[in-house]
Design an enzyme around this catalytic site. Structure first.
Site, short mmCIF file in Angstrom:
data_model
loop_
_atom_site.label_atom_id
_atom_site.label_comp_id
_atom_site.label_asym_id
_atom_site.label_seq_id
_atom_site.Cartn_x
_atom_site.Cartn_y
_atom_site.Cartn_z
N ASN A 120 0.85 -1.20 0.00
CA ASN A 120 0.00 0.00 0.00
C ASN A 120 0.88 1.25 0.00
O ASN A 120 0.98 1.98 0.99
CB ASN A 120 -0.93 -0.03 1.21
CG ASN A 120 -2.07 0.97 1.08
OD1 ASN A 120 -2.02 1.85 0.21
ND2 ASN A 120 -3.07 0.85 1.93
N TYR A 127 1.91 8.18 5.52
CA TYR A 127 2.43 8.11 6.89
C TYR A 127 3.83 8.72 6.99
O TYR A 127 4.15 9.38 7.97
CB TYR A 127 2.45 6.65 7.38
CG TYR A 127 1.08 6.06 7.57
CD1 TYR A 127 0.08 6.75 8.27
CD2 TYR A 127 0.76 4.80 7.06
CE1 TYR A 127 -1.19 6.20 8.44
CE2 TYR A 127 -0.50 4.24 7.24
CZ TYR A 127 -1.47 4.95 7.92
OH TYR A 127 -2.72 4.41 8.10
#
Lengths: 148, 148
Positions: A120, A127
């Site tokens: 992903n 993040y």
């Protein structure tokens, strides 16, 4: 708009959980129920949640609990973060994430943990832009006791 | 001998935690204290532990807590499992692990989770012999708030 989840949001949150499991072709893996989720969020407090609202409906949520590190003591664990596909890139996911970071800061824990799938890349970049460390060194060990 | 940790064991458990961090050359990463660990185990119940005793002293421990899965509800998370090097291959580690598995079964949770370092092949083989799944698909995301 981001706010703490209320009892009235439980069935909407559960629908998002179940919808994602169906999308991932694993609906039978969800043994949780809307009644249990209600108890876990508002009776036993096994977990807590924020919801994102748009046009009067819940379009995403972040769900977290207090975990424990032998080195750090109590920490915040972000278990799930989900936004409906049609509401992505609106900032809702970022705000749902930031709301949990703020909880971790407010409670003065030393760490906040979560997991992301290795393929992903858009989530991993998201993040990293937030300043997180993403660490491939640990593998997940699991036992399933599905008979229960 | 394996048994539930008692208040008198806390300083021995903490010494094992601290000793491992020193061995890993990360003593400053341990911000937990023996007083906080006491509270977490026996006052707030943020975590629970088993100890292994031999020759009248604590030679290992397993420490766990109740985590949460949106799909499964409450689950058991094994945070740490450690046996002093000179007591390995005595079955102590296996019994400390099995004690936590038994807790998970007794509480009728659907899953027990833990993590293992990818290079720790002997631990990975140990867990696989137990029947566990070891999954490299998830990466750990973390924020550190060490200023607290």
């Amino acid at each position: 708009m981001i706010r703490e989840a209320k009892p009235k949001d439980v069935s909407a949150i559960f629908d998002l959980i179940k919808g994602l499991a169906e999308y991932e072709k694993e609906p039978e893996a969800v043994i949780n129920t809307v009644e249990n989720l209600y108890d876990d969020l508002f009776v036993t407090n096994h977990c807590e949640a924020f919801v994102a609202e748009a046009e009067g409906k819940v379009i995403g949520f972040s769900l977290f609990f207090t975990a424990y590190s032998t080195w750090k003591g109590p920490i915040i664990y972000l278990e799930d973060l989900f936004v409906l596909p049609e509401y992505r890139s609106t900032g809702a996911g970022s705000k749902l994430f930031d709301a949990v970071v703020q909880v971790a800061k407010d409670r003065k824990v030393a760490r906040m943990d979560w997991q992301v799938l290795e393929w992903n890349t858009s989530a991993i970049e998201f993040y990293k832009r937030k300043g997180a460390t993403i660490d491939p060194e640990w593998l997940n060990g699991r036992f399933f006791f599905e008979e229960h």
